[in-house]
Design a protein around this motif. Structure first.
Motif, PDB file in Angstrom:
ATOM      1  N   UNK A  32      21.755   2.935  54.265  1.00 35.22           N
ATOM      2  CA  UNK A  32      21.288   4.136  55.008  1.00 35.22           C
ATOM      3  C   UNK A  32      20.692   4.894  54.039  1.00 35.22           C
ATOM      4  N   UNK A  33      19.572   5.447  54.532  1.00 34.54           N
ATOM      5  CA  UNK A  33      18.847   6.544  53.684  1.00 34.54           C
ATOM      6  C   UNK A  33      18.895   7.784  54.384  1.00 34.54           C
ATOM      7  N   UNK A  34      19.482   8.955  53.855  1.00 32.13           N
ATOM      8  CA  UNK A  34      19.961   9.943  54.605  1.00 32.13           C
ATOM      9  C   UNK A  34      18.595  11.123  54.033  1.00 32.13           C
ATOM     10  N   UNK A  35      18.117  11.714  54.945  1.00 31.22           N
ATOM     11  CA  UNK A  35      17.102  12.938  54.871  1.00 31.22           C
ATOM     12  C   UNK A  35      18.140  14.037  54.657  1.00 31.22           C
ATOM     13  N   UNK A  36      17.855  14.865  53.599  1.00 30.36           N
ATOM     14  CA  UNK A  36      18.591  15.871  53.354  1.00 30.36           C
ATOM     15  C   UNK A  36      18.131  17.200  53.132  1.00 30.36           C
ATOM     16  N   UNK A  37      16.780  17.535  53.495  1.00 33.23           N
ATOM     17  CA  UNK A  37      16.363  18.752  53.280  1.00 33.23           C
ATOM     18  C   UNK A  37      15.773  19.126  54.606  1.00 33.23           C
ATOM     19  N   UNK A  38      16.388  20.331  55.177  1.00 32.95           N
ATOM     20  CA  UNK A  38      16.077  20.528  56.554  1.00 32.95           C
ATOM     21  C   UNK A  38      14.993  21.936  56.604  1.00 32.95           C
ATOM     22  N   UNK A  39      14.091  21.817  57.596  1.00 33.26           N
ATOM     23  CA  UNK A  39      13.006  22.650  57.620  1.00 33.26           C
ATOM     24  C   UNK A  39      13.077  23.549  58.947  1.00 33.26           C
ATOM     25  N   UNK A  40      14.113  23.652  59.575  1.00 34.98           N
ATOM     26  CA  UNK A  40      14.355  24.243  60.952  1.00 34.98           C
ATOM     27  C   UNK A  40      15.014  25.580  60.885  1.00 34.98           C
ATOM     28  N   UNK A  41      16.204  25.352  60.498  1.00 36.62           N
ATOM     29  CA  UNK A  41      17.161  26.220  60.653  1.00 36.62           C
ATOM     30  C   UNK A  41      17.142  27.588  59.577  1.00 36.62           C
ATOM     31  N   UNK A  42      17.457  28.808  60.013  1.00 35.51           N
ATOM     32  CA  UNK A  42      17.953  29.920  58.997  1.00 35.51           C
ATOM     33  C   UNK A  42      18.735  29.287  58.093  1.00 35.51           C
ATOM     34  N   UNK A  43      18.841  29.484  56.741  1.00 31.58           N
ATOM     35  CA  UNK A  43      19.850  29.183  55.873  1.00 31.58           C
ATOM     36  C   UNK A  43      21.351  29.329  56.326  1.00 31.58           C
ATOM     37  N   UNK A  44      21.467  30.477  56.956  1.00 27.20           N
ATOM     38  CA  UNK A  44      23.133  30.651  57.292  1.00 27.20           C
ATOM     39  C   UNK A  44      23.336  29.706  58.295  1.00 27.20           C
ATOM     40  N   UNK A  45      22.452  29.740  59.442  1.00 24.18           N
ATOM     41  CA  UNK A  45      22.830  28.524  60.211  1.00 24.18           C
ATOM     42  C   UNK A  45      22.926  27.127  59.705  1.00 24.18           C
ATOM     43  N   UNK A  46      21.901  26.700  58.961  1.00 25.80           N
ATOM     44  CA  UNK A  46      21.868  25.595  58.360  1.00 25.80           C
ATOM     45  C   UNK A  46      23.041  25.211  57.380  1.00 25.80           C
ATOM     46  N   UNK A  47      23.818  26.204  56.694  1.00 25.51           N
ATOM     47  CA  UNK A  47      24.856  26.131  55.983  1.00 25.51           C
ATOM     48  C   UNK A  47      26.132  25.844  56.987  1.00 25.51           C
ATOM     49  N   UNK A  48      26.280  26.341  58.139  1.00 24.74           N
ATOM     50  CA  UNK A  48      27.107  26.031  59.161  1.00 24.74           C
ATOM     51  C   UNK A  48      27.031  24.650  59.549  1.00 24.74           C
ATOM     52  N   UNK A  49      26.010  24.181  59.938  1.00 25.49           N
ATOM     53  CA  UNK A  49      25.704  22.702  60.370  1.00 25.49           C
ATOM     54  C   UNK A  49      25.972  21.829  59.242  1.00 25.49           C
ATOM     55  N   UNK A  50      25.727  22.352  58.325  1.00 23.76           N
ATOM     56  CA  UNK A  50      25.708  21.367  56.944  1.00 23.76           C
ATOM     57  C   UNK A  50      27.395  20.948  56.559  1.00 23.76           C
ATOM     58  N   UNK A  51      28.276  22.119  56.585  1.00 26.94           N
ATOM     59  CA  UNK A  51      29.578  22.107  56.162  1.00 26.94           C
ATOM     60  C   UNK A  51      30.463  21.438  57.152  1.00 26.94           C
ATOM     61  N   UNK A  89      29.553  19.340  59.815  1.00 26.40           N
ATOM     62  CA  UNK A  89      28.978  17.955  60.187  1.00 26.40           C
ATOM     63  C   UNK A  89      28.605  17.063  58.972  1.00 26.40           C
ATOM     64  N   UNK A  90      28.131  17.619  57.872  1.00 25.32           N
ATOM     65  CA  UNK A  90      27.352  16.884  56.904  1.00 25.32           C
ATOM     66  C   UNK A  90      27.934  16.852  55.437  1.00 25.32           C
ATOM     67  N   UNK A  91      29.011  17.297  55.465  1.00 26.56           N
ATOM     68  CA  UNK A  91      29.718  17.566  54.011  1.00 26.56           C
ATOM     69  C   UNK A  91      29.023  18.152  53.298  1.00 26.56           C
ATOM     70  N   UNK A  92      28.360  19.253  53.403  1.00 28.10           N
ATOM     71  CA  UNK A  92      27.616  19.940  52.663  1.00 28.10           C
ATOM     72  C   UNK A  92      26.355  19.400  51.989  1.00 28.10           C
ATOM     73  N   UNK A  93      25.832  18.631  52.681  1.00 30.68           N
ATOM     74  CA  UNK A  93      24.674  17.701  51.957  1.00 30.68           C
ATOM     75  C   UNK A  93      23.275  18.353  52.173  1.00 30.68           C
ATOM     76  N   UNK A  94      23.203  18.941  53.199  1.00 30.67           N
ATOM     77  CA  UNK A  94      21.818  19.416  53.617  1.00 30.67           C
ATOM     78  C   UNK A  94      21.400  20.646  52.771  1.00 30.67           C
TER      79      UNK A  94
END
Length: 691
Positions: free
Chosen positions: A480-499, A501-506
């Motif tokens: 598996x190759x994981x893409x880890x740089x997101x271009x959509x969400x406000x950083x506050x929203x992105x941090x919630x999603x990352x923590x 669901x994605x173990x803080x990897x985004x």
């Protein structure tokens, strides 16, 4: 393991024939169980149609071809699917040929009468599973070595690696996307994990262009037309991709959006067959004219037959009377010269003349019908030729199993997009079309495949994500190759999603300043994340018939928040809720405020995969005395509550508002993903009372 001389021996490889037998037997059993569940739970779908028009005549071993119009686009209709056309109280089995926006062509083994009555296309959803089963059964007759890539995709064989130099520059890709591209190029089976907003489709477009530059022939497939069309849009955004789409070497099978209809085999064939189309139009017009003439000639014949009997003697002249010919049928049946000639004849000569005329018209009509059929077959052959010679073919996984042009086709590389949503039998069939490489693209933490049966065998053999089968721990799997740089969400929203669901990897490629115009708009100006705590102020009610639920108080609150956002000119707004009954309630509240679906989309989460909005409002609905629903906190197999919630909140670009009873979720399911989301919103966002 060693031989008798003590020399080490390689471990025996898998028995591919036995592996194939077990795979196909399991899939057939699961499809049978799922088909029965679909029959019981869904039943047939009825789609109204109108304007039945015969395009190509049939007869003997030839099918009739007809066209009908739809009142609106029907996503359930797919070329090459079989359904029934209901005409009043009768039904005829038909096979769809083309589906374009609101026009459908189909063929029938029996002629259909002109009808002014209501017409319906009756679709039986289980038919698609039957055809998938037939396509899988055909794999039992193919060389077992042709299934190696499919076995790799399911983790039964390790990938093969071959380093290839890139033929194109891909400067626009970030580090994770570039590594994923490289891994896909060197491996015969690669998995690309694309969390929300990480540019998965952008990376996929660059991969396709690279593979095309290496001379490969490609199949891109996914479970929905929307996902396939999204790949086309990503290609069109690149200069190389736009060139490929205009080259005539790209074919889109199935039922694409209107903008991609030009890539369907029928449209491409028509572009290259202007002479055939002109000839078809001329022959159809001529055939209509001939039928009118034949009907008038037949009426003339009936008149003469009735008049040609014992002749009356004129009592005054003593001569035999010659009956007068009816002027209307005479003018419609014959040219003026022929009509004058017929008028000069008497008795049996007239009848013989008209009979010869009928015979000639029948022969000309038969020749016209054959010419029309030959032209139709010529177009069909042209379509087949286009698909066979296309370098890039895009189709849904359903089309892979039923489309007549794909049955005998294979491809150098098969790319399966949104693979986590594809049922495993369909994914296996698609991967079996690959000769050298299969690429699995998706997110195991977003929406899973949808099945109707809750039988444990079906859930295991059909509904599991392919990631769970081949890469149970995608965070550490070498596949598996994981893409880890997101271009959509406000950083506050992105941090919630990352923590959550994605173990803080985004990581975030978008800054707060980029989305500040959304954050500063109402409601809750200045806050990118808001928890509206509904504790003690709303009541959840079970909808009839169950198992859906609704909450009128939170529905009115959502409508008020939407009203504020509309007034603040927020460009795109969506309301997501786990229950269809609540979605209907909210839409009713919005309608009472004069806010229609063209301004705000309000649905359950399954409609939003792959989409994004400036503002997302998530209404959780549930409160005491009910336990949290399975769509929010379910743990049974197939429930995938966390995946649904991941999709729901990660659609938001600039603002996320969650309506939830905070204390209720803390008590009822303290470790569930919904509770984690509520607490993250409370900790890192604003908390507000119910409006």
């Amino acid at each position: 393991m060693s031989d008798s001389a003590g020399h080490p021996q390689a471990a025996p490889g898998p028995d591919f024939n036995d592996l194939r037998r077990r795979f196909l037997a399991s899939f057939q059993k699961a499809l049978t169980l799922e088909s029965e569940a679909v029959r019981q739970r869904l039943g047939p779908a009825e789609i109204p149609v109108r304007g039945l028009l015969e395009l190509v005549p049939g007869g003997a071993a030839r099918a009739w071809v007809y066209r009908v119009d739809l009142s609106a686009r029907a996503d359930t209709l797919i070329p090459d699917m079989e359904c029934r056309l209901r005409l009043g109280t009768t039904e005829a089995l038909v096979s769809l040929l083309t589906v374009e926006a609101t026009t459908v062509t189909f063929q029938s083994r029996e002629p259909l009468p002109p009808s002014g009555q209501d017409l319906w296309l009756v679709v039986y959803p289980w038919f698609l599973y039957e055809r998938l089963g037939e396509a899988l059964a055909a794999l039992a007759q193919t060389p077992v070595a042709s299934l190696r890539r499919a076995f790799m995709a399911f983790g039964c064989l390790p990938p093969e690696y071959h380093v290839q130099r890139l033929a194109l520059r891909h400067d626009g890709l970030n580090r994770g996307q570039g590594m994923a591209l490289g891994n896909c190029m060197k491996s015969s089976c690669a998995f690309v994990w694309g969390p929300p907003g990480t540019g998965k489709t952008t990376m996929l477009a660059r991969l396709l262009l690279e593979l095309l530059a290496h001379g490969q022939r490609l199949l891109v497939t996914s479970n929905t037309n929307a996902a396939v069309d999204q790949v086309l849009r990503a290609l069109q955004r690149t200069s190389e991709g736009a060139t490929w789409l205009a080259s005539g070497q790209t074919v889109r099978l199935g039922s694409p959006d209107a903008e991609w209809q030009v890539l369907t085999p029928r449209r491409l064939a028509e572009q290259r067959a202007a002479v055939i189309l002109a000839r078809q139009s001329h022959l159809r017009s001529r055939r209509h004219h001939l039928h009118s003439r034949r009907a008038a000639t037949a009426e003339l014949h009936r008149h003469l037959q009735a008049a040609h009997g014992p002749r009356q003697i004129d009592l005054f002249s003593g001569r035999t009377q010659t009956p007068e010919l009816p002027r209307g049928p005479l003018a419609a049946a014959l040219s003026p010269a022929l009509a004058k000639g017929l008028d000069s004849l008497v008795g049996g000569a007239r009848l013989a003349f008209v009979e010869r005329r009928l015979d000639r018209l029948d022969r000309v009509l038969n020749a016209t019908d054959k010419a029309l059929l030959d032209l139709h077959q010529g177009l069909d052959d042209q379509e087949r030729h286009l698909v066979h010679n296309a370098r890039l073919v895009l189709a849904t996984t359903t089309a892979v199993s039923i489309n007549r042009f794909l049955h005998a086709e294979s491809f150098d590389t098969v790319v399966i997009e949104e693979a986590g949503m594809v049922v495993l039998p369909a994914l296996f069939l698609s991967a079996a079309r690959a000769l050298s490489k299969v690429v699995i693209v998706g997110d195991p933490l977003q929406l899973p495949a949808i099945v109707q049966s809750q039988d444990p065998f079906v859930l295991r053999a059909m509904a599991r994500s392919i990631f769970a089968v081949a890469a149970p721990n995608p965070f550490t799997s070498p596949l598996v190759s994981m893409l880890d740089e997101q271009y959509r969400m406000h950083p506050v929203i992105g941090d919630i999603v990352s923590r959550v669901f994605y173990r803080g990897r985004l990581r975030h490629a978008v800054t707060a300043a980029d989305l500040q115009h959304i954050v500063l708009a109402a409601p809750y100006a200045g806050s990118p994340v808001v928890l509206v705590d509904t504790a003690g102020h709303s009541a959840c009610i079970a909808a009839e018939p169950g198992p859906s639920r609704y909450n009128e108080r939170s529905a009115r609150a959502v409508a008020e928040l939407v009203r504020q956002a509309v007034r603040a000119e927020v460009q795109s707004i969506a309301v997501i809720t786990p229950y269809a009954a609540q979605a209907r309630t909210i839409r009713g509240c919005l309608q009472s405020l004069g806010i229609g679906p063209e301004r705000v989309e309000c649905r359950t989460v399954h409609r939003f995969q792959g989409n994004e909005r400036d503002l997302i409002i998530l209404d959780t609905v549930d409160t005491a005395p009910f336990a949290p629903g399975v769509l929010l906190a379910g743990k049974r197999p197939g429930a995938a509550a966390a995946n649904l919630l991941n999709v729901a909140i990660s659609r938001a670009r600039g603002k996320l508002i969650v309506l939830a009873d905070r204390a209720y979720f803390q008590r009822a399911c303290p470790r569930a993903a919904i509770t984690q989301i509520v607490e993250e919103c409370a900790t890192h966002g604003a908390v507000a009372p119910l409006p």
